[in-house]
Design an enzyme around this catalytic site. Sequence first.
Site, PDB file in Angstrom:
ATOM      1  N   SER B 304       0.894  -1.293   0.000  1.00  0.00           N
ATOM      2  CA  SER B 304       0.027   0.097  -0.106  1.00  0.00           C
ATOM      3  C   SER B 304       1.132   1.386  -0.066  1.00  0.00           C
ATOM      4  CB  SER B 304      -1.007  -0.059   1.278  1.00  0.00           C
ATOM      5  OG  SER B 304      -0.110   0.473   2.062  1.00  0.00           O
ATOM      6  N   ASP B 305       2.084   1.261   0.539  1.00  0.00           N
ATOM      7  CA  ASP B 305       2.872   2.247   0.624  1.00  0.00           C
ATOM      8  C   ASP B 305       2.178   3.313   1.483  1.00  0.00           C
ATOM      9  OD1 ASP B 305       5.434   4.005   0.826  1.00  0.00           O
ATOM     10  OD2 ASP B 305       5.261   4.364  -1.135  1.00  0.00           O
ATOM     11  N   HIS B 306       1.394   3.075   2.410  1.00  0.00           N
ATOM     12  CA  HIS B 306       0.505   3.933   3.239  1.00  0.00           C
ATOM     13  C   HIS B 306       1.327   4.845   4.076  1.00  0.00           C
ATOM     14  CE1 HIS B 306      -2.942   4.832   5.347  1.00  0.00           C
ATOM     15  NE2 HIS B 306      -2.554   4.926   6.652  1.00  0.00           N
TER      16      HIS B 306
END
Lengths: 306, 414
Positions: B304-306
């Site tokens: 997600s590379d949140h």
Amino acid sequence: MDHLLGIKGLTAEDINLIFNTADNFKEVINRPIKKVPSLRDITIANIFFENSTRTKLSFELAEKRLSADVVNFASSSSSVKKGETLIDTVNNILAMKVDMVVMRHPNPGAPHFLSKNVQAKVVNAGDGTHEHPTQALLDSFSIREKLGTVKGKKVVIVGDILHSRVAISNIYCLKLLGAEVMVCGPRTLIPKYAESLGIMVEYDLRKALEWCDVANMLRIQLERQDMAYFPSLREYTMQYGLDKALFESIGKAITVMHPGPVNRGVEISSDIADSANSIILQQVENGVAIRMAVLYLLAGKIKSLD
Amino acid sequence: MKTLISQAKIIDKRHAQNGQMVDILVHDGVIEKIAKNIDAEVDEKIRGDHLCVSIGWMDMRANFQDPGHEYKEGLSNGLVVAAKSGFTAVALSPDTKPVVDNKGAVEYLKNRAKGSGVDVFPIGAVSVDLKGKAMSEMYDMRQAGAVGFSDSKNPINESGLLHRALLYTANFNAPVLHFPYDDQLIPNGQMNEGPLSTSLGLKGIPTISEEMMVRRDLTLLEYTNGKLHLGPISSFKSLELAQEAKSENLKVTTETTVAHLAFSENELADFDTNFKLLPPLRSEKNRSKLIKALAEGKIDVISSDHNPEDEEHKKLEFDLAEFGMAGMELFLPLVLKAAGGSIKLDELISKFSIAPREILGIAVPTIAEGEKANLTVFQANAEFDSTNFMSKGFNIPEISKGLKGKVVKTIYSN
């Protein structure tokens, strides 16, 4: 249009309307009494987050000739970065009942961002390396004045295309009006994807000049370059400076333009800047008329809302 | 506590019953029974149209900004967001304040996650304070529970450091996660270099700034025989380079983010800072090649590379806004929209359930009687509810209505 954020988003009809309006204002500013009451109830804030002398003066004159009330705000971008946000700064000014904002800002897209977040008409007076729409309008207006039309003319823009908002806006404007456009400069200062803008690229100034009707010689802005893109001004001038000898060897009368301020002896030599082929001072005069037209047309939008 | 998952299709490519409809009875956190039909008195019954069940998902790249900037998300809230998004495990990036470059920081994260229903697997910093100079105590962090080492979005420019890190970590079998980006080529880049950056006047980041670094990294990998995970990858060419290395038996794996699969640079045409990402969103053509590469098995992990940010760091002039998107809750709908038609669902799910655990050396849960329940129940065809975001992140992009993909529940206790 509700704002003037860039040439992108305008149509040829919009530009012609601005030009026709500017024709009238040019006549006005050449009268003994140079003022009209058109914007008497309008307050305009000139907000400059980047140094400017000419553009600011030109806007301010345009505003005053239209009888607008004018306030000026200047700040270096760094102080804004540290404290108040752009939206806050502008809203503070708008709280004092300002109707329009003329803004110069070092970051591309800043006026677009502002226009979505504040209640005022926004005029972009240059946003970083993105657009400078009134400059492009006055440039095309000046070509139209000198050559009768922009359509079909061959225009070369010479210099630092990579960092130039003048170049991008000029390219959009000239192409909308049917001109052919070429850019010329050292390879380090030409965007890799320049041709995607629908223009030609030439690295040899002589060839570019042989091709064109109009040469717009951009100012080398060392302050806008974050690193060395060429070794020295001397070497730049050797390759991309326009002087009398080169000009005469082309063997045709090219119209020479410059957005100012001129680095005499760098982009163009004094004898070229001051020659009959140069329309540099006409550009400055037309700048006031164009900016009057833009402000007048946008102010009309405010009134229609009332 | 007894929970019955009623009539759900198993989505697990390693499972003997993959694709079959079953009932699953979970009793006090353990899978008690799996059968075609289970008739039992239960406390909770999970049912719905086209229900799917897979092993609990794992997000290999997220940052909850804790410690340091808890107001942007915080660990407690971040773990709620993770569970809501279908994840029972997250690998957290070390770029917090202070940096996760010591045992204490690793233990803090591990301990805080207990009882949340989501396991935290910290990624330790390769270099002290992410400065790119001295190596941090990676062995000590590994003992404390760090599963991999990375300088996060600070690319390791000094070849010697990556060289030593690859050698040093091989001793305790933890991968180095490197973000391949040569930020010296064109400094202060803001978006993908191309026609759009030219017309917007924004400084471009060419794809070669990634590809050149991938080449260097792979050369170092071959020389050290270490274990390298490259991500996030934005250019399809990088994937081809990595694939070539894989065919030469180098231990390299690749990761891209859901945003890079779902969006292109075209989202930036109006200077929307929610799409200002690092690596930048690339061209639409590149995006479709990423999807193709995914279908061909050239992408190991989707993350997600949140990266939650507050309004003060995103609602700004484009050049001044931070990079990153708070997209974890959009993970399933976006990944299905981008890739659902190009790759089988069990393959797709494995990219964020099996693969990250295998790369990071974490035991992969199984859906079997007697095993601890670690499950994600979801509906691929149900409409995504875009009205109820839990993330504190300001930078959740606006998405089109009618996206499909709903996480029903995660079942896991820790």
